[in-house]
Scaffold this motif. Structure first.
Motif, PDB file in Angstrom:
ATOM      1  N   GLY A  28       0.821  -1.203   0.000  1.00 27.87           N
ATOM      2  CA  GLY A  28       0.000   0.000   0.000  1.00 27.87           C
ATOM      3  C   GLY A  28       0.851   1.247   0.000  1.00 27.87           C
ATOM      4  N   LEU A  29       0.309   2.330  -0.544  1.00 23.32           N
ATOM      5  CA  LEU A  29       1.046   3.588  -0.691  1.00 23.32           C
ATOM      6  C   LEU A  29       0.429   4.670   0.186  1.00 23.32           C
ATOM      7  N   PHE A  30       1.307   5.494   0.800  1.00 25.99           N
ATOM      8  CA  PHE A  30       0.891   6.580   1.670  1.00 25.99           C
ATOM      9  C   PHE A  30       1.696   7.831   1.320  1.00 25.99           C
ATOM     10  N   PRO A  31       1.048   8.929   0.926  1.00 26.78           N
ATOM     11  CA  PRO A  31       1.793  10.154   0.623  1.00 26.78           C
ATOM     12  C   PRO A  31       2.466  10.706   1.882  1.00 26.78           C
ATOM     13  N   VAL A  32       3.686  11.213   1.717  1.00 28.21           N
ATOM     14  CA  VAL A  32       4.405  11.892   2.788  1.00 28.21           C
ATOM     15  C   VAL A  32       4.502  13.382   2.492  1.00 28.21           C
ATOM     16  N   SER A  33       4.806  13.710   1.241  1.00 29.57           N
ATOM     17  CA  SER A  33       4.861  15.100   0.777  1.00 29.57           C
ATOM     18  C   SER A  33       4.496  15.106  -0.694  1.00 29.57           C
ATOM     19  N   ASP A  34       4.685  16.234  -1.357  1.00 27.86           N
ATOM     20  CA  ASP A  34       4.320  16.314  -2.769  1.00 27.86           C
ATOM     21  C   ASP A  34       5.093  15.325  -3.625  1.00 27.86           C
ATOM     22  N   ARG A  50      -4.072   6.176   7.732  1.00 30.97           N
ATOM     23  CA  ARG A  50      -2.640   5.994   7.510  1.00 30.97           C
ATOM     24  C   ARG A  50      -2.078   4.797   8.265  1.00 30.97           C
ATOM     25  N   SER A  51      -2.712   3.666   8.074  1.00 30.87           N
ATOM     26  CA  SER A  51      -2.124   2.413   8.536  1.00 30.87           C
ATOM     27  C   SER A  51      -2.316   1.356   7.468  1.00 30.87           C
ATOM     28  N   TRP A  52      -1.533   0.298   7.585  1.00 27.66           N
ATOM     29  CA  TRP A  52      -1.589  -0.840   6.676  1.00 27.66           C
ATOM     30  C   TRP A  52      -2.119  -2.027   7.459  1.00 27.66           C
ATOM     31  N   LEU A  53      -3.135  -2.700   6.916  1.00 26.96           N
ATOM     32  CA  LEU A  53      -3.659  -3.911   7.522  1.00 26.96           C
ATOM     33  C   LEU A  53      -3.074  -5.102   6.783  1.00 26.96           C
ATOM     34  N   THR A  54      -2.232  -5.861   7.453  1.00 26.72           N
ATOM     35  CA  THR A  54      -1.607  -7.030   6.859  1.00 26.72           C
ATOM     36  C   THR A  54      -2.343  -8.267   7.350  1.00 26.72           C
ATOM     37  N   CYS A  55      -2.658  -9.173   6.423  1.00 24.71           N
ATOM     38  CA  CYS A  55      -3.578 -10.281   6.703  1.00 24.71           C
ATOM     39  C   CYS A  55      -2.875 -11.620   6.531  1.00 24.71           C
ATOM     40  N   GLU A  56      -3.147 -12.546   7.440  1.00 27.24           N
ATOM     41  CA  GLU A  56      -2.575 -13.894   7.351  1.00 27.24           C
ATOM     42  C   GLU A  56      -3.487 -14.805   6.522  1.00 27.24           C
ATOM     43  N   GLU A  73      -2.358  -4.509  12.346  1.00 27.79           N
ATOM     44  CA  GLU A  73      -2.291  -3.120  11.879  1.00 27.79           C
ATOM     45  C   GLU A  73      -0.883  -2.573  12.048  1.00 27.79           C
ATOM     46  N   VAL A  74      -0.360  -1.958  10.974  1.00 30.21           N
ATOM     47  CA  VAL A  74       0.986  -1.390  10.973  1.00 30.21           C
ATOM     48  C   VAL A  74       0.874   0.091  10.609  1.00 30.21           C
ATOM     49  N   PRO A  75       1.234   1.015  11.514  1.00 33.86           N
ATOM     50  CA  PRO A  75       1.179   2.441  11.171  1.00 33.86           C
ATOM     51  C   PRO A  75       2.134   2.767  10.026  1.00 33.86           C
ATOM     52  N   ALA A  76       1.634   3.503   9.055  1.00 31.86           N
ATOM     53  CA  ALA A  76       2.479   3.841   7.901  1.00 31.86           C
ATOM     54  C   ALA A  76       3.621   4.768   8.286  1.00 31.86           C
ATOM     55  N   ASP A  77       3.469   5.537   9.363  1.00 36.23           N
ATOM     56  CA  ASP A  77       4.485   6.513   9.746  1.00 36.23           C
ATOM     57  C   ASP A  77       5.504   5.961  10.730  1.00 36.23           C
ATOM     58  N   ALA A  78       5.383   4.663  11.091  1.00 40.19           N
ATOM     59  CA  ALA A  78       6.363   4.067  11.998  1.00 40.19           C
ATOM     60  C   ALA A  78       7.737   4.038  11.344  1.00 40.19           C
ATOM     61  N   ASP A  79       8.783   4.412  12.096  1.00 43.83           N
ATOM     62  CA  ASP A  79      10.150   4.435  11.578  1.00 43.83           C
ATOM     63  C   ASP A  79      10.980   3.245  12.044  1.00 43.83           C
ATOM     64  N   GLU A  80      10.340   2.323  12.751  1.00 43.97           N
ATOM     65  CA  GLU A  80      11.015   1.115  13.216  1.00 43.97           C
ATOM     66  C   GLU A  80       9.952   0.044  13.428  1.00 43.97           C
ATOM     67  N   PRO A  81      10.345  -1.203  13.673  1.00 42.13           N
ATOM     68  CA  PRO A  81       9.342  -2.259  13.815  1.00 42.13           C
ATOM     69  C   PRO A  81       8.383  -1.995  14.978  1.00 42.13           C
ATOM     70  N   VAL A  82       7.106  -2.328  14.742  1.00 43.60           N
ATOM     71  CA  VAL A  82       6.085  -2.205  15.778  1.00 43.60           C
ATOM     72  C   VAL A  82       5.715  -3.600  16.263  1.00 43.60           C
ATOM     73  N   ALA A  83       5.157  -3.675  17.455  1.00 41.23           N
ATOM     74  CA  ALA A  83       4.695  -4.957  17.989  1.00 41.23           C
ATOM     75  C   ALA A  83       3.488  -5.422  17.186  1.00 41.23           C
ATOM     76  N   CYS A 109      -0.063  -0.387  -6.834  1.00 40.56           N
ATOM     77  CA  CYS A 109      -0.596   0.864  -6.284  1.00 40.56           C
ATOM     78  C   CYS A 109       0.025   2.041  -7.035  1.00 40.56           C
ATOM     79  N   PHE A 110      -0.795   3.026  -7.338  1.00 40.98           N
ATOM     80  CA  PHE A 110      -0.367   4.218  -8.056  1.00 40.98           C
ATOM     81  C   PHE A 110      -0.013   5.335  -7.079  1.00 40.98           C
ATOM     82  N   SER A 111       0.935   6.182  -7.484  1.00 43.00           N
ATOM     83  CA  SER A 111       1.163   7.420  -6.743  1.00 43.00           C
ATOM     84  C   SER A 111      -0.083   8.290  -6.857  1.00 43.00           C
ATOM     85  N   PRO A 112      -0.311   9.195  -5.915  1.00 41.99           N
ATOM     86  CA  PRO A 112      -1.556   9.980  -5.927  1.00 41.99           C
ATOM     87  C   PRO A 112      -1.802  10.744  -7.215  1.00 41.99           C
ATOM     88  N   ASP A 113      -0.751  11.199  -7.886  1.00 39.03           N
ATOM     89  CA  ASP A 113      -0.930  11.938  -9.130  1.00 39.03           C
ATOM     90  C   ASP A 113      -0.993  11.024 -10.349  1.00 39.03           C
TER      91      ASP A 113
END
Length: 474
Positions: free
Chosen positions: A109-115, A188-194, A213-223, A435-439
């Motif tokens: 999945g894709l999540f915009p950060v800036s332009d 702004r999260s990713w749902l990963t499915c087994e 659920e994995v937050p898209a803005d996490a900068d390191e591994p989440v539980a 997945c496409f970029s927003p533009d």
């Protein structure tokens, strides 16, 4: 036939538990409008249902030219003239966090950060057994320290011409098993499915078959924590309706698959629980939608409750949740896979549905509680095994093909024309994670590679494609 407009019907008592205040409701609607962004609408798609039936009946679907003939654009892909691609994230390649890129690239999945910067969260469908699988994270962060599946995150800058520059990549979750398609949320999260219900009986330390659920803005591994009320079954993909916060889920099981929705008590907060339900066709309990369906024919639907979304015997019978819904009148599909929200609708695939058992594309309209088959493949030359899908900002559907022979990316235009957009030149491994970029300038895509360490040596990889999209319906 167009779908008649009517007011959204919410089942009595749907939000009684943890009832939202009026302020909370207004806040969710405000946020949903912001979250939806460019992916919420593709206004040209409703024409599909009306014209696709004619295309299939006449054989015209096979004649689509799309962007023109495919030619080798490099060792990995054949593309139409004018399109280019770059390779990102090859299996085994060191990532920014020092770990090797995991195998079995799948949903993304894709999540915009800036332009010009986006984040991609990517699934890894590792199927190695206990004792062989290599965990991606430390035991305290892993749901199951024996499991090798999980997610990685890529941060990419998109240049002016649409080409990508990888800025960094790292593991973002692990200790899960056979992570297949999944999907993005508007918050702004990713749902990963087994895609399995294996557990202790197969040597794992805990039961599997959940959504994480994995937050898209996490900068390191989440539980990794399972959301059990979303069901324990053979999960494939999800899509969220930003107007309600309802999460729609597909089940990838042959001949016994359901289409589900999860109504969270608090929209946008899935861990606060909710109700799981299965789609049923109104006045046609236990209808079989695998074959003998007419494209363009609309059916009214309703939802039957799943009282036990996390049954203890799911490991022994992977279809336990489906059986409960089916006994209550739910509809039967075969191998539901890709799922995407666009045009106020949920589009989803039945990989081997249809009279030729080569694939169906379905459209569900939540506001109308209506369902229609919008495309069915008549031959392998047209489409064989639709898996992941996405809808482009220009309003066309891009289908990832999962076929034992030559594997393609197929485009499906709003006029019902299906065409080949890309071909995998490396091997017969499936495309995934489109997945496409927003533009709409850049398409990101995965080639899965081997799902086990003892495979024949097909590497998973992520690619970015750019070019003259304006020439066609994607």
């Amino acid at each position: 036939m167009p779908v008649p407009r009517k007011m959204l019907q919410v089942p009595p008592g749907a939000l009684r538990r943890n009832q939202l205040s009026k302020i909370a409701r207004r806040e969710f609607v405000r946020r949903a409008g912001r979250w939806a962004g460019t992916a919420a609408l593709a206004p040209s798609l409703p024409g599909l249902a009306a014209c696709t039936g004619r295309a299939v009946a006449s054989g015209a679907a096979a004649a689509g030219t799309g962007y023109g003939p495919l030619r080798p654009a490099g060792p990995e892909l054949a593309l139409p003239d004018g399109f280019s691609y770059a390779v990102l994230g090859v299996e085994g390649q060191p990532m920014s966090d020092g770990r090797p890129t995991p195998r079995a690239h799948d949903g993304m999945g894709l999540f915009p950060v800036s332009d010009d910067v986006v984040r991609l969260v990517r699934n890894h469908e590792d199927q190695d057994p206990p004792g062989v699988a290599v965990p991606l994270v430390s035991p305290e962060l892993a749901y199951d320290p024996l499991a090798g599946g999980g997610t990685t995150t890529l941060e990419v800058r998109i240049e002016a011409d649409g080409s990508p520059t990888l800025l960094r990549d790292f593991v973002s979750a692990g200790g899960t098993l056979i992570n297949c398609a999944g999907g993005t949320t508007p918050w702004r999260s990713w749902l990963t499915c087994e895609e399995t219900t294996f557990g202790r009986g197969r040597g794992w330390s805990v039961p599997h078959g959940y959504v994480f659920e994995v937050p898209a803005d996490a900068d390191e591994p989440v539980a990794a924590e399972p959301i059990r009320e979303m069901g324990r079954f053979v999960h494939e993909a999800i899509a969220v309706d930003p107007a309600t916060g309802f999460v729609y889920e597909t089940e990838d099981y042959n001949r016994r698959a359901g289409f589900y929705r999860f109504r969270p008590h608090v929209p946008g907060s899935l861990r606060d629980g909710g109700a799981l339900e299965m789609l049923a066709v109104r006045d046609a309990p236990q209808v079989d939608l695998r074959t003998d369906q007419r494209p363009g024919e609309w059916r009214g639907v309703e939802w039957v409750p799943i009282e036990n979304p996390d049954p203890p015997d799911a490991e022994r019978r992977a279809t336990t949740v489906w059986e409960e819904g089916y006994e209550a009148g739910g509809a039967r599909f075969s191998r539901l896979e890709g799922c995407w929200h666009a045009d106020r609708s949920i589009y989803f695939h039945a990989t081997n549905g249809g009279d030729a058992q080569l694939g169906q594309v379905w459209r569900y309209v939540p506001e109308e509680e209506a369902l229609a088959l919008v495309f069915e493949s008549p031959s392998e030359d047209v489409l064989a095994g639709p898996d992941n899908l996405t809808v482009s900002p220009r309003g066309g559907i891009l289908i990832c093909e999962d076929n034992s022979g030559a594997t393609h990316l197929r485009g499906l235009s709003p006029a019902g024309e299906i065409f080949s957009f890309a071909r995998n030149l490396l091997n017969s491994r499936e495309f995934a994670g489109a997945c496409f970029s927003p533009d709409g300038r850049t398409l990101f895509i995965n080639i899965q590679g081997d799902t086990i360490s003892m495979g024949p040596g097909n590497l998973g990889l992520t690619l970015a494609i750019w070019g003259p999209w304006e020439r066609g319906p994607l």
